[in-house]
Design a protein around this motif. Structure first.
Motif, PDB file in Angstrom:
ATOM      1  N   ASN A 110       0.810  -1.212   0.000  1.00 18.66           N
ATOM      2  CA  ASN A 110       0.000   0.000   0.000  1.00 18.66           C
ATOM      3  C   ASN A 110       0.845   1.264   0.000  1.00 18.66           C
ATOM      4  N   LEU A 111       2.161   1.106   0.018  1.00 17.39           N
ATOM      5  CA  LEU A 111       3.078   2.243  -0.014  1.00 17.39           C
ATOM      6  C   LEU A 111       3.822   2.336  -1.334  1.00 17.39           C
ATOM      7  N   PHE A 112       4.515   1.249  -1.702  1.00 19.80           N
ATOM      8  CA  PHE A 112       5.479   1.348  -2.794  1.00 19.80           C
ATOM      9  C   PHE A 112       4.865   1.563  -4.173  1.00 19.80           C
ATOM     10  N   PRO A 113       3.769   0.904  -4.542  1.00 19.58           N
ATOM     11  CA  PRO A 113       3.248   1.126  -5.902  1.00 19.58           C
ATOM     12  C   PRO A 113       2.915   2.576  -6.193  1.00 19.58           C
ATOM     13  N   ILE A 114       2.317   3.284  -5.230  1.00 15.69           N
ATOM     14  CA  ILE A 114       2.033   4.705  -5.449  1.00 15.69           C
ATOM     15  C   ILE A 114       3.336   5.484  -5.585  1.00 15.69           C
ATOM     16  N   MET A 115       4.335   5.149  -4.754  1.00 16.76           N
ATOM     17  CA  MET A 115       5.640   5.809  -4.858  1.00 16.76           C
ATOM     18  C   MET A 115       6.257   5.590  -6.234  1.00 16.76           C
ATOM     19  N   ALA A 116       6.218   4.353  -6.706  1.00 18.58           N
ATOM     20  CA  ALA A 116       6.837   4.036  -7.999  1.00 18.58           C
ATOM     21  C   ALA A 116       6.114   4.725  -9.147  1.00 18.58           C
ATOM     22  N   MET A 117       4.775   4.751  -9.086  1.00 13.26           N
ATOM     23  CA  MET A 117       4.013   5.439 -10.130  1.00 13.26           C
ATOM     24  C   MET A 117       4.345   6.923 -10.136  1.00 13.26           C
ATOM     25  N   PHE A 118       4.419   7.513  -8.946  1.00 16.61           N
ATOM     26  CA  PHE A 118       4.764   8.927  -8.828  1.00 16.61           C
ATOM     27  C   PHE A 118       6.164   9.181  -9.394  1.00 16.61           C
ATOM     28  N   ALA A 119       7.130   8.331  -9.002  1.00 17.97           N
ATOM     29  CA  ALA A 119       8.500   8.502  -9.486  1.00 17.97           C
ATOM     30  C   ALA A 119       8.579   8.348 -10.998  1.00 17.97           C
ATOM     31  N   SER A 120       7.820   7.415 -11.550  1.00 23.25           N
ATOM     32  CA  SER A 120       7.845   7.203 -13.002  1.00 23.25           C
ATOM     33  C   SER A 120       7.364   8.436 -13.754  1.00 23.25           C
ATOM     34  N   ILE A 121       6.166   8.896 -13.410  1.00 23.43           N
ATOM     35  CA  ILE A 121       5.584   9.969 -14.212  1.00 23.43           C
ATOM     36  C   ILE A 121       6.277  11.303 -13.951  1.00 23.43           C
ATOM     37  N   TYR A 122       6.801  11.515 -12.734  1.00 21.43           N
ATOM     38  CA  TYR A 122       7.493  12.772 -12.495  1.00 21.43           C
ATOM     39  C   TYR A 122       8.930  12.743 -13.001  1.00 21.43           C
ATOM     40  N   SER A 123       9.491  11.564 -13.209  1.00 18.21           N
ATOM     41  CA  SER A 123      10.747  11.488 -13.951  1.00 18.21           C
ATOM     42  C   SER A 123      10.520  11.890 -15.405  1.00 18.21           C
ATOM     43  N   MET A 124       9.404  11.438 -15.982  1.00 14.39           N
ATOM     44  CA  MET A 124       9.046  11.883 -17.334  1.00 14.39           C
ATOM     45  C   MET A 124       8.824  13.388 -17.369  1.00 14.39           C
ATOM     46  N   THR A 125       8.192  13.925 -16.330  1.00 12.54           N
ATOM     47  CA  THR A 125       7.956  15.367 -16.274  1.00 12.54           C
ATOM     48  C   THR A 125       9.272  16.122 -16.179  1.00 12.54           C
ATOM     49  N   ALA A 126      10.224  15.592 -15.389  1.00 12.28           N
ATOM     50  CA  ALA A 126      11.537  16.229 -15.280  1.00 12.28           C
ATOM     51  C   ALA A 126      12.279  16.192 -16.610  1.00 12.28           C
ATOM     52  N   ILE A 127      12.172  15.072 -17.329  1.00  8.61           N
ATOM     53  CA  ILE A 127      12.782  14.989 -18.664  1.00  8.61           C
ATOM     54  C   ILE A 127      12.156  16.030 -19.586  1.00  8.61           C
ATOM     55  N   THR A 128      10.836  16.163 -19.489  1.00  8.39           N
ATOM     56  CA  THR A 128      10.139  17.165 -20.302  1.00  8.39           C
ATOM     57  C   THR A 128      10.645  18.565 -19.989  1.00  8.39           C
ATOM     58  N   ALA A 129      10.810  18.880 -18.700  1.00  9.54           N
ATOM     59  CA  ALA A 129      11.312  20.202 -18.310  1.00  9.54           C
ATOM     60  C   ALA A 129      12.726  20.425 -18.825  1.00  9.54           C
ATOM     61  N   ASP A 130      13.563  19.383 -18.752  1.00  7.56           N
ATOM     62  CA  ASP A 130      14.936  19.502 -19.260  1.00  7.56           C
ATOM     63  C   ASP A 130      14.941  19.738 -20.764  1.00  7.56           C
ATOM     64  N   ARG A 131      14.119  19.011 -21.501  1.00  2.00           N
ATOM     65  CA  ARG A 131      14.033  19.204 -22.958  1.00  2.00           C
ATOM     66  C   ARG A 131      13.461  20.589 -23.276  1.00  2.00           C
ATOM     67  N   TYR A 132      12.503  21.022 -22.489  1.00  2.00           N
ATOM     68  CA  TYR A 132      11.901  22.339 -22.706  1.00  2.00           C
ATOM     69  C   TYR A 132      12.952  23.428 -22.580  1.00  2.00           C
ATOM     70  N   MET A 133      13.769  23.366 -21.521  1.00  2.00           N
ATOM     71  CA  MET A 133      14.802  24.386 -21.328  1.00  2.00           C
ATOM     72  C   MET A 133      15.868  24.306 -22.414  1.00  2.00           C
ATOM     73  N   ALA A 134      16.240  23.087 -22.816  1.00  2.00           N
ATOM     74  CA  ALA A 134      17.292  22.928 -23.826  1.00  2.00           C
ATOM     75  C   ALA A 134      16.853  23.412 -25.197  1.00  2.00           C
ATOM     76  N   ILE A 135      15.583  23.302 -25.514  1.00  2.00           N
ATOM     77  CA  ILE A 135      15.108  23.608 -26.865  1.00  2.00           C
ATOM     78  C   ILE A 135      14.432  24.974 -26.941  1.00  2.00           C
ATOM     79  N   VAL A 136      13.574  25.285 -25.991  1.00  2.00           N
ATOM     80  CA  VAL A 136      12.842  26.553 -26.034  1.00  2.00           C
ATOM     81  C   VAL A 136      13.671  27.694 -25.469  1.00  2.00           C
ATOM     82  N   HIS A 137      14.479  27.412 -24.442  1.00  2.00           N
ATOM     83  CA  HIS A 137      15.343  28.439 -23.834  1.00  2.00           C
ATOM     84  C   HIS A 137      16.782  27.920 -23.782  1.00  2.00           C
ATOM     85  N   PRO A 138      17.414  27.743 -24.939  1.00  2.00           N
ATOM     86  CA  PRO A 138      18.729  27.088 -24.979  1.00  2.00           C
ATOM     87  C   PRO A 138      19.857  27.880 -24.325  1.00  2.00           C
TER      88      PRO A 138
END
Length: 380
Positions: A110-138
């Motif tokens: 009841n703890l870890f699956p929610i943690m893992a789902m959160f880590a997965s999608i927010y890792s994708m969000t962090a990648i998105t933010a990194d790509r956004y800064m590299a491309i839109v604000h290089p």
């Protein structure tokens, strides 16, 4: 509906605590159980091996250690752990409707699956933010190595805080002879606290980050596809540079879309069950749940396949990792892909406000997460 059997999910326990037997209503023929077990076993093997290989490709090769790839490592770790520690145990629980794994593992489930789902999608969000800064604000400062580590640690800490309430109220109960792992929310006879908590969880680990990524990638795509080529001398190099960045964006967009498609039916299933609890009384609901849960968990195995198919460096890494297989023959080019330290970089002549592209060695920037401000990675 107090006498009907209920399929209880230990990950997101929307299901009310009612009398269940768990012995007969959800029993399956042996051949059917064997088919489901084979499907889940294949999923776990592909996910664990694939994500472990992705982590090795990045961590064992200095050239691959970039900001984006460190977030990919975090994503792969979350997916690997989800497949290894959640999928098989939850399948056994769902297929028998009896909890065999004790109180401590009930807390964990009841703890870890929610943690893992959160880590997965927010890792994708962090990648998105990194790509956004590299491309839109290089020309803006990029995330540094320590900054990357802090973001990853922050993701897991917030995930822990989000999952803690459900873990805290987890308990083992026996209902008509069958052991259950349930979440017993105190002072919540109408189920409103449970409902608000789980709706908040779904918003935070699904709809909100997907909305942010949709907006960010829309801006990234418009920026890349509308960017003009500056000058004639740099035409070829600049076009190759844009094509490389477009491939990264296509890869990560596919990763995000795959995650969204895999998890949407699962979340809708529990949202529907929250408002119409009688759906859990139907015999067929077990097969529906096993199918939706398999689809959701399958999101953990697709990313390595996507990287291998769409990215040359990861494809070379997979060939090297599986060179022991008789049908896999890595080439010298595959080794160079992961060890050669030449990268496409960008420098800006601020006085003339034009871009000059050049090929230059950059051991330092490629060997560390978040290289210099003027570094523009063109590959994962």
């Amino acid at each position: 509906m107090g006498g009907c059997d209920v399929l209880i999910d230990p990950n997101i326990s929307f299901v009310p605590e009612i009398n269940t037997t768990g012995f007969t209503a959800f029993s399956m023929p042996s051949w059917q159980l064997a088919l489901w077990a084979s499907a889940y076993l294949a999923l776990v093997l592909v996910a664990v091996i694939g994500n472990a290989t992705v982590m090795w490709i990045i961590l064992a090769h200095r050239r691959m250690r970039t900001v984006t790839n460190y977030f990919i490592v975090n994503l792969a770790l979350a997916d690997l752990c989800m497949a290894a520690f959640n999928t098989a145990f939850n399948f056994v629980y769902a297929s028998h409707n009896i909890w065999y794994f004790g109180r401590a593992f009930c807390y964990f489930q009841n703890l870890f699956p929610i943690m893992a789902m959160f880590a997965s999608i927010y890792s994708m969000t962090a990648i998105t933010a990194d790509r956004y800064m590299a491309i839109v604000h290089p020309f803006q400062p990029r995330l540094s190595g320590p900054g990357t580590q802090m973001v990853i640690a922050g993701i897991w800490l917030v995930a822990l805080a989000l999952a803690s309430p459900q873990c805290f109220y987890s308990t083992i109960t026996v209902m008509q002879g069958a052991t259950k792992c349930v979440v017993a929310w105190p002072g919540d006879p109408g189920g409103m606290t449970r409902l608000l908590y789980h709706l908040a969880v779904i918003v935070l680990i699904y709809f909100l980050p997907l909305g942010v990524m949709f907006v960010a990638y829309s801006i990234i795509v418009l920026t890349l596809w509308r960017r003009a080529v500056p000058g004639h001398q740099a035409d070829g190099a600049h076009l190759r540079h844009l094509q490389a960045k477009k491939k990264i964006v296509k890869t990560m967009v596919l990763v995000v879309v795959t995650f969204a498609v895999c998890w949407l039916p699962y979340h809708l299933y529990f949202i529907l069950g929250t408002f119409q609890e009688d759906i859990y009384c139907h015999k067929f609901i077990q097969q529906v749940y096993l199918a939706l849960f398999w689809l959701a968990m399958s999101s953990t195995m697709y990313n390595p396949i996507i990287y291998c198919c769409l990215n040359q460096r990861f494809r070379s890494g997979f060939r090297l990792a599986f060179r022991w297989c008789p049908w896999v023959t890595p080439t010298e080019e595959d080794k160079l892909e992961l060890t050669h330290t030449r990268s496409l970089s960008m420098r800006v002549n601020r006085c003339h406000t034009k871009e000059t592209l050049f090929m230059a060695p950059s051991d330092a920037t490629n060997g560390q997460a978040g290289g210099g401000q003027d570094e523009v990675p063109t590959e994962l």
